[in-house]
Design a protein around this motif. Structure first.
Motif, short mmCIF file in Angstrom:
data_model
loop_
_atom_site.label_atom_id
_atom_site.label_comp_id
_atom_site.label_asym_id
_atom_site.label_seq_id
_atom_site.Cartn_x
_atom_site.Cartn_y
_atom_site.Cartn_z
N TRP A 62 0.83 -1.21 0.00
CA TRP A 62 0.00 0.00 0.00
C TRP A 62 0.86 1.26 0.00
N ARG A 66 1.03 3.85 -3.09
CA ARG A 66 0.68 5.26 -2.87
C ARG A 66 1.82 6.17 -3.28
N VAL A 222 -6.95 2.38 -4.65
CA VAL A 222 -7.18 1.12 -3.95
C VAL A 222 -8.61 0.64 -4.24
N LEU A 225 -9.02 -3.30 -4.77
CA LEU A 225 -8.98 -4.14 -3.56
C LEU A 225 -10.16 -3.87 -2.63
N LEU A 229 -10.99 -5.00 1.26
CA LEU A 229 -10.98 -3.94 2.26
C LEU A 229 -12.28 -3.90 3.04
N GLU A 261 0.58 -5.39 -4.89
CA GLU A 261 1.25 -4.22 -5.47
C GLU A 261 1.09 -4.20 -6.99
N LEU A 264 -2.38 -3.00 -7.91
CA LEU A 264 -2.49 -1.55 -7.79
C LEU A 264 -1.70 -0.82 -8.88
N GLY A 280 -13.24 3.68 -3.66
CA GLY A 280 -11.92 3.13 -3.35
C GLY A 280 -11.58 3.46 -1.92
#
Length: 298
Positions: A62, A66, A222, A225, A229, A261, A264, A280
Protein backbone atom coordinates in the motif's frame (compact mmCIF):
# COMPACT_ATOMS: atom_id res chain seq x y z
CA UNK A 1 8.59 34.18 2.68
CA UNK A 2 8.53 33.32 6.37
CA UNK A 3 5.63 34.33 8.60
CA UNK A 4 6.27 35.12 12.23
CA UNK A 5 3.76 33.19 14.30
CA UNK A 6 4.27 35.69 17.13
CA UNK A 7 3.62 39.04 15.41
CA UNK A 8 2.31 37.79 12.01
CA UNK A 9 4.82 39.83 10.01
CA UNK A 10 6.44 38.31 6.93
CA UNK A 11 10.10 38.46 6.02
CA UNK A 12 12.64 37.10 3.56
CA UNK A 13 15.58 34.92 4.43
CA UNK A 14 16.42 31.41 5.52
CA UNK A 15 16.35 32.14 9.25
CA UNK A 16 13.27 31.62 11.45
CA UNK A 17 14.36 34.63 13.54
CA UNK A 18 11.83 37.47 13.10
CA UNK A 19 13.47 40.85 12.42
CA UNK A 20 10.27 42.72 13.36
CA UNK A 21 9.63 41.42 16.88
CA UNK A 22 12.80 39.44 17.60
CA UNK A 23 10.95 36.17 18.11
CA UNK A 24 13.31 33.20 17.71
CA UNK A 25 11.64 29.76 17.60
CA UNK A 26 12.97 27.14 19.99
CA UNK A 27 15.02 24.13 18.95
CA UNK A 28 14.02 20.72 20.24
CA UNK A 29 16.23 17.71 19.58
CA UNK A 30 18.08 19.81 17.01
CA UNK A 31 14.97 20.80 15.01
CA UNK A 32 13.41 24.26 14.73
CA UNK A 33 10.16 24.03 16.68
CA UNK A 34 7.42 26.39 15.57
CA UNK A 35 4.88 24.77 17.91
CA UNK A 36 6.97 23.59 20.88
CA UNK A 37 3.97 23.01 23.14
CA UNK A 38 2.92 20.15 20.85
CA UNK A 39 6.37 18.73 20.11
CA UNK A 40 6.11 15.85 22.59
CA UNK A 41 2.34 15.43 22.75
CA UNK A 42 0.61 16.96 19.76
CA UNK A 43 -2.38 14.66 19.48
CA UNK A 44 -3.76 13.22 16.28
CA UNK A 45 -1.18 10.42 16.11
CA UNK A 46 0.71 7.98 18.30
CA UNK A 47 4.37 8.96 18.51
CA UNK A 48 5.44 5.38 19.25
CA UNK A 49 4.12 4.31 15.83
CA UNK A 50 7.05 5.92 13.95
CA UNK A 51 9.36 3.04 14.78
CA UNK A 52 6.95 0.51 13.25
CA UNK A 53 6.46 2.68 10.16
CA UNK A 54 10.19 3.12 9.63
CA UNK A 55 10.66 -0.67 9.72
CA UNK A 56 7.68 -1.74 7.67
CA UNK A 57 6.36 0.85 5.23
CA UNK A 58 9.13 0.49 2.65
CA UNK A 59 8.13 -3.10 1.82
CA UNK A 60 4.36 -2.81 2.17
CA UNK A 61 2.32 -2.83 -1.06
CA UNK A 62 0.00 0.00 0.00
CA UNK A 63 2.76 2.46 0.90
CA UNK A 64 4.72 1.59 -2.23
CA UNK A 65 1.67 1.97 -4.48
CA UNK A 66 0.68 5.26 -2.87
CA UNK A 67 4.21 6.60 -3.36
CA UNK A 68 4.11 5.69 -7.04
CA UNK A 69 0.75 7.45 -7.44
CA UNK A 70 2.01 10.58 -5.69
CA UNK A 71 5.11 10.72 -7.89
CA UNK A 72 2.96 10.31 -10.99
CA UNK A 73 0.74 13.21 -9.86
CA UNK A 74 3.78 15.44 -9.28
CA UNK A 75 5.22 14.64 -12.71
CA UNK A 76 1.84 15.19 -14.34
CA UNK A 77 0.62 18.36 -12.65
CA UNK A 78 3.75 20.16 -11.40
CA UNK A 79 6.65 18.67 -13.42
CA UNK A 80 9.09 21.55 -13.01
CA UNK A 81 8.58 22.28 -9.34
CA UNK A 82 11.53 23.59 -7.38
CA UNK A 83 10.27 23.45 -3.80
CA UNK A 84 7.90 21.32 -1.75
CA UNK A 85 6.57 21.28 1.80
CA UNK A 86 5.21 18.00 3.12
CA UNK A 87 2.80 18.40 6.02
CA UNK A 88 3.04 15.42 8.37
CA UNK A 89 6.06 13.83 6.71
CA UNK A 90 6.28 10.96 9.20
CA UNK A 91 9.51 9.05 8.65
CA UNK A 92 10.07 10.77 5.25
CA UNK A 93 9.17 7.69 3.24
CA UNK A 94 7.23 9.76 0.71
CA UNK A 95 9.73 12.61 0.74
CA UNK A 96 12.64 10.26 0.08
CA UNK A 97 10.84 9.02 -3.04
CA UNK A 98 10.28 12.62 -4.13
CA UNK A 99 13.97 13.37 -3.58
CA UNK A 100 14.97 10.53 -5.91
CA UNK A 101 12.53 11.64 -8.61
CA UNK A 102 13.22 15.38 -8.27
CA UNK A 103 16.85 15.62 -7.08
CA UNK A 104 17.13 19.38 -7.65
CA UNK A 105 14.05 20.37 -5.64
CA UNK A 106 14.23 21.94 -2.20
CA UNK A 107 12.31 19.66 0.17
CA UNK A 108 10.96 20.61 3.59
CA UNK A 109 9.26 18.08 5.83
CA UNK A 110 7.19 18.95 8.88
CA UNK A 111 5.80 16.96 11.78
CA UNK A 112 3.95 17.95 14.91
CA UNK A 113 5.98 15.38 16.90
CA UNK A 114 9.77 15.72 17.01
CA UNK A 115 9.90 11.92 17.50
CA UNK A 116 9.12 11.44 13.82
CA UNK A 117 11.68 13.98 12.66
CA UNK A 118 14.59 11.91 13.96
CA UNK A 119 13.59 9.03 11.67
CA UNK A 120 12.97 11.43 8.79
CA UNK A 121 16.32 13.20 9.04
CA UNK A 122 18.15 9.87 9.20
CA UNK A 123 16.37 8.61 6.09
CA UNK A 124 16.80 11.85 4.10
CA UNK A 125 19.68 14.00 5.40
CA UNK A 126 19.51 16.33 2.38
CA UNK A 127 16.05 17.67 3.29
CA UNK A 128 15.09 20.34 5.83
CA UNK A 129 12.86 19.23 8.70
CA UNK A 130 10.86 21.39 11.12
CA UNK A 131 8.44 20.78 13.97
CA UNK A 132 5.19 22.53 13.09
CA UNK A 133 1.47 22.65 13.74
CA UNK A 134 -0.26 22.47 10.34
CA UNK A 135 -2.95 24.81 11.64
CA UNK A 136 -0.31 27.57 11.86
CA UNK A 137 2.14 27.25 8.96
CA UNK A 138 5.07 29.72 9.20
CA UNK A 139 5.44 30.23 5.43
CA UNK A 140 3.82 32.54 2.90
CA UNK A 141 4.03 31.99 -0.88
CA UNK A 142 7.15 29.87 -0.32
CA UNK A 143 6.53 26.55 -2.13
CA UNK A 144 5.56 25.23 -5.55
CA UNK A 145 3.96 22.15 -3.99
CA UNK A 146 2.40 21.37 -0.62
CA UNK A 147 1.71 17.70 0.08
CA UNK A 148 -0.35 16.11 2.85
CA UNK A 149 -0.54 12.34 2.52
CA UNK A 150 -3.05 10.72 4.87
CA UNK A 151 -2.69 13.61 7.30
CA UNK A 152 -5.66 16.00 7.32
CA UNK A 153 -8.07 13.27 8.44
CA UNK A 154 -6.21 13.38 11.78
CA UNK A 155 -6.98 17.09 12.31
CA UNK A 156 -10.32 18.45 13.50
CA UNK A 157 -9.68 21.83 11.88
CA UNK A 158 -8.92 20.45 8.42
CA UNK A 159 -10.37 23.53 6.69
CA UNK A 160 -7.88 25.73 8.48
CA UNK A 161 -5.02 23.44 7.43
CA UNK A 162 -6.12 23.71 3.79
CA UNK A 163 -6.29 27.51 4.03
CA UNK A 164 -2.83 27.61 5.60
CA UNK A 165 -1.48 25.36 2.85
CA UNK A 166 -3.02 27.68 0.24
CA UNK A 167 -1.22 30.65 1.79
CA UNK A 168 2.11 28.76 1.87
CA UNK A 169 1.96 28.08 -1.87
CA UNK A 170 3.30 30.37 -4.55
CA UNK A 171 0.71 31.57 -7.08
CA UNK A 172 0.17 28.71 -9.53
CA UNK A 173 1.38 26.14 -7.02
CA UNK A 174 -0.39 22.84 -6.32
CA UNK A 175 -1.56 20.95 -3.29
CA UNK A 176 -1.51 17.15 -3.49
CA UNK A 177 -3.63 15.25 -0.97
CA UNK A 178 -4.39 11.64 -0.15
CA UNK A 179 -7.03 10.75 2.42
CA UNK A 180 -8.94 7.66 3.61
CA UNK A 181 -12.36 7.54 1.99
CA UNK A 182 -15.95 6.46 2.68
CA UNK A 183 -17.29 7.03 6.21
CA UNK A 184 -19.06 3.66 6.03
CA UNK A 185 -15.64 1.96 6.12
CA UNK A 186 -14.98 3.36 9.62
CA UNK A 187 -13.50 0.70 11.94
CA UNK A 188 -11.13 0.10 14.84
CA UNK A 189 -8.29 0.75 12.40
CA UNK A 190 -9.41 4.39 12.09
CA UNK A 191 -9.79 4.76 15.84
CA UNK A 192 -6.33 3.37 16.50
CA UNK A 193 -4.87 5.68 13.85
CA UNK A 194 -6.50 8.68 15.59
CA UNK A 195 -8.56 9.58 12.55
CA UNK A 196 -11.19 12.26 13.02
CA UNK A 197 -12.99 11.31 9.81
CA UNK A 198 -12.99 9.34 6.62
CA UNK A 199 -13.92 11.60 3.71
CA UNK A 200 -16.55 11.42 1.05
CA UNK A 201 -15.52 13.04 -2.23
CA UNK A 202 -18.10 15.83 -2.07
CA UNK A 203 -16.96 16.93 1.39
CA UNK A 204 -13.30 17.00 0.43
CA UNK A 205 -13.95 18.83 -2.85
CA UNK A 206 -16.03 21.46 -1.05
CA UNK A 207 -13.35 22.10 1.56
CA UNK A 208 -10.57 22.27 -1.03
CA UNK A 209 -12.52 24.81 -3.10
CA UNK A 210 -13.46 26.87 -0.05
CA UNK A 211 -9.75 27.15 0.75
CA UNK A 212 -9.29 28.87 -2.62
CA UNK A 213 -8.12 26.00 -4.81
CA UNK A 214 -9.17 24.90 -8.28
CA UNK A 215 -9.54 21.13 -8.59
CA UNK A 216 -7.31 19.58 -11.25
CA UNK A 217 -7.81 15.89 -10.55
CA UNK A 218 -9.70 13.75 -8.10
CA UNK A 219 -9.91 9.99 -8.10
CA UNK A 220 -10.32 7.11 -5.74
CA UNK A 221 -7.55 4.56 -5.52
CA UNK A 222 -7.18 1.12 -3.95
CA UNK A 223 -10.39 0.51 -5.89
CA UNK A 224 -9.35 -2.90 -7.14
CA UNK A 225 -8.98 -4.14 -3.56
CA UNK A 226 -12.31 -2.82 -2.29
CA UNK A 227 -13.93 -6.24 -1.69
CA UNK A 228 -11.03 -7.33 0.54
CA UNK A 229 -10.98 -3.94 2.26
CA UNK A 230 -14.69 -4.07 3.03
CA UNK A 231 -14.35 -7.55 4.54
CA UNK A 232 -11.36 -6.44 6.62
CA UNK A 233 -13.09 -3.32 7.92
CA UNK A 234 -16.33 -5.11 8.74
CA UNK A 235 -14.34 -7.74 10.61
CA UNK A 236 -12.64 -5.11 12.80
CA UNK A 237 -15.61 -2.76 13.16
CA UNK A 238 -16.60 -4.22 16.51
CA UNK A 239 -13.07 -5.00 17.66
CA UNK A 240 -12.22 -3.38 20.98
CA UNK A 241 -9.47 -0.83 20.65
CA UNK A 242 -7.51 -2.53 23.44
CA UNK A 243 -7.29 -5.78 21.44
CA UNK A 244 -6.79 -4.27 17.97
CA UNK A 245 -3.46 -5.21 16.36
CA UNK A 246 -2.32 -2.36 14.06
CA UNK A 247 0.50 -4.46 12.61
CA UNK A 248 -1.74 -7.28 11.41
CA UNK A 249 -2.20 -5.61 8.02
CA UNK A 250 1.58 -5.68 7.54
CA UNK A 251 1.74 -9.42 8.17
CA UNK A 252 1.27 -10.43 4.54
CA UNK A 253 3.26 -13.18 2.80
CA UNK A 254 5.74 -11.72 0.32
CA UNK A 255 4.06 -13.37 -2.65
CA UNK A 256 0.66 -11.89 -1.72
CA UNK A 257 2.22 -8.50 -1.01
CA UNK A 258 3.84 -8.53 -4.48
CA UNK A 259 0.56 -9.56 -6.12
CA UNK A 260 -1.37 -6.76 -4.40
CA UNK A 261 1.25 -4.22 -5.47
CA UNK A 262 0.99 -5.45 -9.06
CA UNK A 263 -2.81 -5.15 -8.97
CA UNK A 264 -2.49 -1.55 -7.79
CA UNK A 265 0.05 -0.84 -10.54
CA UNK A 266 -2.58 -1.92 -13.11
CA UNK A 267 -5.07 0.38 -11.37
CA UNK A 268 -2.55 3.23 -11.52
CA UNK A 269 -2.15 2.69 -15.28
CA UNK A 270 -5.88 3.31 -15.64
CA UNK A 271 -5.60 6.53 -13.62
CA UNK A 272 -2.67 7.65 -15.78
CA UNK A 273 -4.82 6.99 -18.84
CA UNK A 274 -7.44 9.41 -17.50
CA UNK A 275 -9.88 7.14 -15.69
CA UNK A 276 -11.15 8.42 -12.32
CA UNK A 277 -12.65 5.85 -9.97
CA UNK A 278 -15.75 6.80 -7.93
CA UNK A 279 -15.07 4.36 -5.07
CA UNK A 280 -11.92 3.13 -3.35
CA UNK A 281 -10.30 2.93 0.05
CA UNK A 282 -8.43 6.20 -0.51
CA UNK A 283 -8.74 9.36 -2.61
CA UNK A 284 -6.13 11.44 -4.42
CA UNK A 285 -6.81 15.13 -5.00
CA UNK A 286 -4.62 17.58 -6.91
CA UNK A 287 -5.65 21.25 -6.79
CA UNK A 288 -4.10 24.51 -7.96
CA UNK A 289 -3.73 27.90 -6.34
CA UNK A 290 -4.67 30.80 -8.60
CA UNK A 291 -1.82 32.41 -10.54
CA UNK A 292 -2.84 35.73 -8.97
CA UNK A 293 -1.43 36.46 -5.52
CA UNK A 294 -4.14 37.20 -2.96
CA UNK A 295 -3.41 38.40 0.59
CA UNK A 296 -5.26 36.32 3.19
CA UNK A 297 -5.79 37.01 6.88
CA UNK A 298 -5.40 33.73 8.72
Amino acid sequence: MRRCLHCNSTFEGGTPHCPACGDDPARIDGFVAFAPNFARDGGGFKANYYDDLARLEGENFWFRARNALILWALHKYQPGFRSMLEIGCGTAYVLSGVAQAFPDARLVGSEIFVAGLGFAAKRLPSAEFVQMDARAIPYREEFDVVGAFDVIEHIEEDERVLAQAHAALKPGGCIVLTVPQHPWLWSASDEYACHVRRYCAAELHRKVRQAGFELLRSTSFVTALMPALVVSRLRTRKTALETFDPLAEFAIPRSINALLERILSWERASIRAGLSFPVGGSRLVVAKKSDVSVALSL
